[in-house]
Design a protein around this motif. Structure first.
Motif, short mmCIF file in Angstrom:
data_model
loop_
_atom_site.label_atom_id
_atom_site.label_comp_id
_atom_site.label_asym_id
_atom_site.label_seq_id
_atom_site.Cartn_x
_atom_site.Cartn_y
_atom_site.Cartn_z
N UNK A 102 1.00 5.32 0.78
CA UNK A 102 0.32 6.34 1.55
C UNK A 102 0.97 7.69 1.30
N UNK A 153 4.84 7.15 1.80
CA UNK A 153 5.23 5.94 2.52
C UNK A 153 4.70 4.72 1.79
N UNK A 173 -6.20 4.70 8.14
CA UNK A 173 -5.56 5.30 9.29
C UNK A 173 -6.30 6.54 9.77
N UNK A 216 -7.47 -3.22 2.38
CA UNK A 216 -6.84 -1.93 2.57
C UNK A 216 -6.87 -1.53 4.03
N UNK A 222 -4.42 6.83 2.27
CA UNK A 222 -4.14 5.73 1.37
C UNK A 222 -4.26 6.20 -0.08
N UNK A 267 -2.27 9.54 7.71
CA UNK A 267 -1.87 8.81 6.51
C UNK A 267 -3.08 8.65 5.60
N UNK A 314 0.85 -1.19 0.00
CA UNK A 314 0.00 0.00 0.00
C UNK A 314 0.88 1.24 0.00
#
Lengths: 114, 113
Positions: A36, A89, B104, B101, A46, A44, A34
């Protein structure tokens, strides 16, 4: 033990340039990878999720590729804009018994200059 | 809107004063985690939870506690904070521990003086 490395640690480019961010991982047994984005003082966000069976994913000006056998992923940003400035990231979700956590790289700080 | 919500966003506290950072998700996710982010060390997992009443240690659990009494909530408890717990904390959730997924929260900046 899975390790994730991101190169370069920092990158500065002029607006409009296409650029590539790199991510490498040591253990190819992963479920997914993934990418970010992290803005200063923020969480963060995505950007893209690539499953282990996939080769690439696209979202707008972003394209992420995955070569699981060689342990590498790239994030391609087309026609960069100042608003793309952030830390990027990458994180892998390991396969097998360690899959309850993501293993992160330390990030690439991208600055796009007007 | 699907989201992970942490509170507070910023917290300054003194050594030894118990505190709780809350985390809530509205996606009916089974898996939730806490991470801390430190300069030069990146993000490291503190604790994770696979479902209600099921939790386990991550890579850096010392000095922290968690609980999962409801599926949507996963608070992080520092019973006696110390200056080395000054960090940026993130809560995350995902539907499963495999091909899904991770989402956050916005982060909690904690300073312990």
């Amino acid at each position: 033990k899975q390790e994730v490395t991101q190169i370069p640690a920092a990158l500065s480019v002029p607006e409009g340039e296409n650029l590539v961010l790199n991510c490498s991982f040591t253990d190819s047994a992963i479920y997914n990878l993934q990418w970010f984005r992290q803005d200063p003082g923020k969480g963060l966000t995505s950007l893209l999720l690539i499953q282990s069976s996939q080769r690439e994913q696209t979202s707008g000006r972003l394209n992420a590729s995955l070569d699981k056998s060689s342990g590498r992923s790239t994030l391609y940003i087309a026609a960069s804009q100042p608003g793309d400035s952030a830390t990027y990231l990458c994180a892998v979700r390991p396969g097998g018994g360690s899959n309850y956590k993501l293993t992160f790289g330390k990030g690439t700080l991208l600055t796009v200059n007007p | 809107e699907a989201q992970v919500t942490q509170n507070p966003r910023y917290l300054i506290t003194v050594t030894g004063k118990k505190l709780t950072v809350t985390c809530s998700q509205n996606m009916n996710h089974e898996y939730m985690s806490w991470y801390r982010q430190d300069p030069g060390l990146g993000l490291r997992q503190i604790y994770y939870s696979m479902n209600v009443e099921v939790t386990d240690k991550g890579d850096v659990p010392e000095g922290y506690k968690v609980s999962r009494k409801e599926k949507r909530n996963f608070p992080l408890i520092l019973e006696s904070p110390s200056p080395n717990q000054t960090s940026l904390y993130f809560c995350a959730s995902s539907l499963s521990n495999k091909n899904t997924e991770a989402f956050f929260g916005q982060g909690t900046r904690l300073t312990v003086v």
